[in-house]
Design an enzyme around this catalytic site. Sequence first.
Site, PDB file in Angstrom:
ATOM      1  N   LYS A   9      24.434-124.990  52.953  1.00 21.67           N
ATOM      2  CA  LYS A   9      25.120-126.054  53.698  1.00 21.67           C
ATOM      3  C   LYS A   9      24.067-126.912  54.381  1.00 21.67           C
ATOM      4  O   LYS A   9      23.065-126.363  54.872  1.00 21.67           O
ATOM      5  CB  LYS A   9      26.068-125.462  54.755  1.00 21.67           C
ATOM      6  CG  LYS A   9      26.702-126.537  55.651  1.00 21.67           C
ATOM      7  CD  LYS A   9      27.821-125.994  56.501  1.00 21.67           C
ATOM      8  CE  LYS A   9      27.390-125.298  57.772  1.00 21.67           C
ATOM      9  NZ  LYS A   9      26.586-126.126  58.699  1.00 21.67           N
ATOM     10  N   GLU A  34      33.140-130.962  62.050  1.00 26.95           N
ATOM     11  CA  GLU A  34      32.988-130.301  63.350  1.00 26.95           C
ATOM     12  C   GLU A  34      33.306-131.244  64.503  1.00 26.95           C
ATOM     13  O   GLU A  34      32.814-132.372  64.568  1.00 26.95           O
ATOM     14  CB  GLU A  34      31.549-129.759  63.493  1.00 26.95           C
ATOM     15  CG  GLU A  34      31.333-129.060  64.836  1.00 26.95           C
ATOM     16  CD  GLU A  34      30.098-128.179  64.881  1.00 26.95           C
ATOM     17  OE1 GLU A  34      29.448-127.958  63.832  1.00 26.95           O
ATOM     18  OE2 GLU A  34      29.768-127.695  65.989  1.00 26.95           O
TER      19      GLU A  34
HETATM   20  O1  KIV Z   1      25.695-123.002  62.328  1.00 24.26           O
HETATM   21  C1  KIV Z   1      26.908-122.776  62.291  1.00 24.26           C
HETATM   22  O2  KIV Z   1      27.375-121.708  62.691  1.00 24.26           O
HETATM   23  C2  KIV Z   1      27.759-123.834  61.744  1.00 24.26           C
HETATM   24  C3  KIV Z   1      29.226-123.737  61.879  1.00 24.26           C
HETATM   25  C4  KIV Z   1      29.816-123.212  63.043  1.00 24.26           C
HETATM   26  C5  KIV Z   1      29.991-124.738  61.164  1.00 24.26           C
HETATM   27  O3  KIV Z   1      27.269-124.738  61.183  1.00 24.26           O
END
Ligand code: KIV
Length: 259
Positions: free
Chosen positions: A95, A164
């Site tokens: 991600k 978010e």
């Molecule tokens: O770093 C993280 O935990 C996140 C989420 C909470 C979306 O990116």
Amino acid sequence: MVWLTAYSAPTARAMDAHVDAILVGDSLGMTVYGMDSTLTVTLDMMIAHGRAVVRASSRACVIVDMPFASYQASPADAYRGAARVMAETGCAAVKLEGGVEMAETITFLVARGIPVVGHVGLTPQSVNRFGGYRAQGRTAAEAQKITADAKAVVAAGAFALVIEKTLEPLARAITKAVSVPTIGIGASPACDGQVLVVDDVTGVFDQFKPKFVKRYAEVGRDVSNAVAAYAADVRAGRFPTMEHCFVADKKNKPAKPKK
Ligand code: KIV
């Protein structure tokens, strides 16, 4: 869809049967390492924790966050970092945060076999640009920018999109507008899925509770109570007792020395 973060093998094992995806979030900088933000998290930290989580999960899809400064400079840089994450952890996807400006990088990664989850709205790695962790999408211009970011990330090939901390009904509208699942965190019940930080859900992290968190346990308080009870037992001589000692029985009698 149910997503939740995990950073260690025991936590991943406990949640594997119950969630669709486990996110090894760079939030570990704050939850595990006590940092002030996610900006000082390194690729090596993400790989170490990603590897532990992958080892302990057999069912859920494991996604590992790309940390700050590991992917922003160029698509080739991002590929080198993401390829390390995939190869060294065995995770299913990475991600990364950002919108229009990350589209070229996402296309580059996806074309080279790296599945990518996008992340728009309040992106914590840009906290210094935002000037804090305030909910985003407050003005029409901000909402338009986040929508454009979401569309660009999806058009670039992201297979899911984390949204978010945005003001409703923005995430609701984005969910209707894009073709991939949206995963909300402080965004909207209309998202296709939800993600939270496991330490918030379980009360391990109990310094403060963001509005978008629902707490299902008070593990931080329970750990503190357990440690206090242990300390009291040791100080009072109630622990250990003979029950906790190794005593030779008939089966385990030490061998008699030969004459
Ligand atoms: O770093 C993280 O935990 C996140 C989420 C909470 C979306 O990116």
